[in-house]
Write an enzyme that holds these catalytic residues in place. Structure first.
Site, PDB file in Angstrom:
ATOM      1  N   SER A 123       0.767  -1.048   0.010  1.00  0.00           N
ATOM      2  CA  SER A 123      -0.435   0.014   0.144  1.00  0.00           C
ATOM      3  C   SER A 123       0.891   1.422   0.303  1.00  0.00           C
ATOM      4  O   SER A 123       1.318   1.557   1.272  1.00  0.00           O
ATOM      5  CB  SER A 123      -1.011  -0.122   1.549  1.00  0.00           C
ATOM      6  N   GLY A 157      -5.337   0.447   6.374  1.00  0.00           N
ATOM      7  CA  GLY A 157      -5.017  -0.506   6.015  1.00  0.00           C
ATOM      8  C   GLY A 157      -5.347  -1.926   6.483  1.00  0.00           C
ATOM      9  O   GLY A 157      -5.203  -2.871   5.464  1.00  0.00           O
ATOM     10  N   ASP A 158      -6.464  -1.820   7.060  1.00  0.00           N
ATOM     11  CA  ASP A 158      -6.561  -3.284   7.555  1.00  0.00           C
ATOM     12  C   ASP A 158      -8.130  -3.238   6.961  1.00  0.00           C
ATOM     13  O   ASP A 158      -8.222  -5.132   7.060  1.00  0.00           O
ATOM     14  CB  ASP A 158      -7.215  -3.045   9.623  1.00  0.00           C
TER      15      ASP A 158
END
Length: 313
Positions: A219, A250-251
């Protein structure tokens, strides 16, 4: 079924303010309290996507008990193992454009507690198709913890996704997880290469595969996602930047990748899902959730382009 692992679980507290100004007093307009930690956030998004998921990890003391209560209240299956020391809290201050986080260090885990957890983890693996291992390690847990858990998962026939940083990530790579998802900072720490431009980003992603990862999705913030897989290399990104709270993006990305993995989607489709879900998470003021309307709006706008293999040397 997907199993998520959060070894340093947290009670997340999110404050919303009109504008964050350092060294000043703020009037908080809203407070949210949720079970947190990276793997818990992944489990929350998977649950919202309708995917069967169980969250496990280490949860100690009154804070750990509160985390488990909140998960159960939200309908998320949990199988956390207890430890004696209290779990940590995290505080995020968001002002609608960005967010500032304060992370407590977490508990100290004894060798006996770690050994008990590995046995507990092994007992959860029958019937699990994919294990997602995310986040930092509390004190006392060995740096090679993720490598150990990846190996146990693979021995039981489950695939693995690893989202960590520093020494735990480097050790974890040695166990050949099916997928790792570093960010730009973690790429540089692992490889010494900046992800600031496409050429060096491509070299950094390729270098992480050489360290042991089977597939990698990096990412890169506004640069979107860069993927190097056994099936090819792609970039995926939105045509325009977003503002909001990036804390859980991100999760959410990992959750989308996990869901796509168990359903066997082609890689370009996996990346489209990951960008759409993570971007929709930016529209929500706390981690572990996404805005379905934003997801539906952005999904067709995502640009997927092949990425040439970097030249050797």
């Amino acid at each position: 079924m997907i199993l998520t692992v959060t070894l340093n679980v947290a009670l997340d507290v999110t404050y919303t303010v009109d504008r964050l100004v350092p060294h000043s007093t703020h009037r908080v307009t809203a407070v949210a309290q949720r079970a947190g930690g990276k793997g818990v956030n992944v489990a929350r998004v998977l649950h919202a996507l309708g995917e069967p998921v169980v969250a496990t990890g280490l949860a100690g003391g009154p804070t750990g008990a509160r985390v488990r209560e909140l998960l159960t209240a939200d309908g998320i299956a949990e199988a956390f193992a207890p430890v004696a020391a209290d779990a940590r809290r995290t505080v995020v201050v968001g002002d609608g454009e960005d967010a500032t986080g304060f992370w407590e260090p977490g508990p100290v885990v004894t060798p006996d507690e770690w050994q008990a957890f590995t046995a507990h983890f092994s007992g959860l693996l029958p019937g699990v198709r994919l294990v997602v291992l995310s986040g930092s390690l509390p004190a006392g847990v060995p740096e090679a913890a993720y490598a150990e858990l990846v190996a146990l998962a693979h021995a039981a026939g489950a695939d693995t996704i690893l989202d960590a940083d520093g020494a735990p990530l480097r050790h974890g790579l040695s166990a050949a997880p099916n997928l790792v998802k570093p960010n730009a900072y973690e790429l540089r720490a692992l490889t010494g290469l900046s992800a600031a431009d496409p050429a060096t980003a491509a070299q950094a992603v390729a270098a992480v595969r050489d360290l042991g990862a089977r597939d990698i999705v990096a990412s890169l913030g506004a640069g979107g996602l860069a993927a190097a897989t056994a099936d090819g290399r792609w970039r995926a990104r939105l045509p325009h930047p977003l503002t909001g709270n990036p804390t859980g993006a991100g999760d959410a990305c990992v959750a989308a990748l996990a869901r796509a993995h168990v359903h066997g989607l082609p890689w370009p489709q996996r990346l489209r899902e990951a960008v759409a879900v993570s971007a929709a998470a930016v529209a929500v003021p706390y981690a572990g959730a996404f805005d379905p309307a934003v997801y539906r709006d952005l999904h067709p706008q995502i640009e997927i382009t092949p990425w040439a293999t970097p030249a050797a040397g």
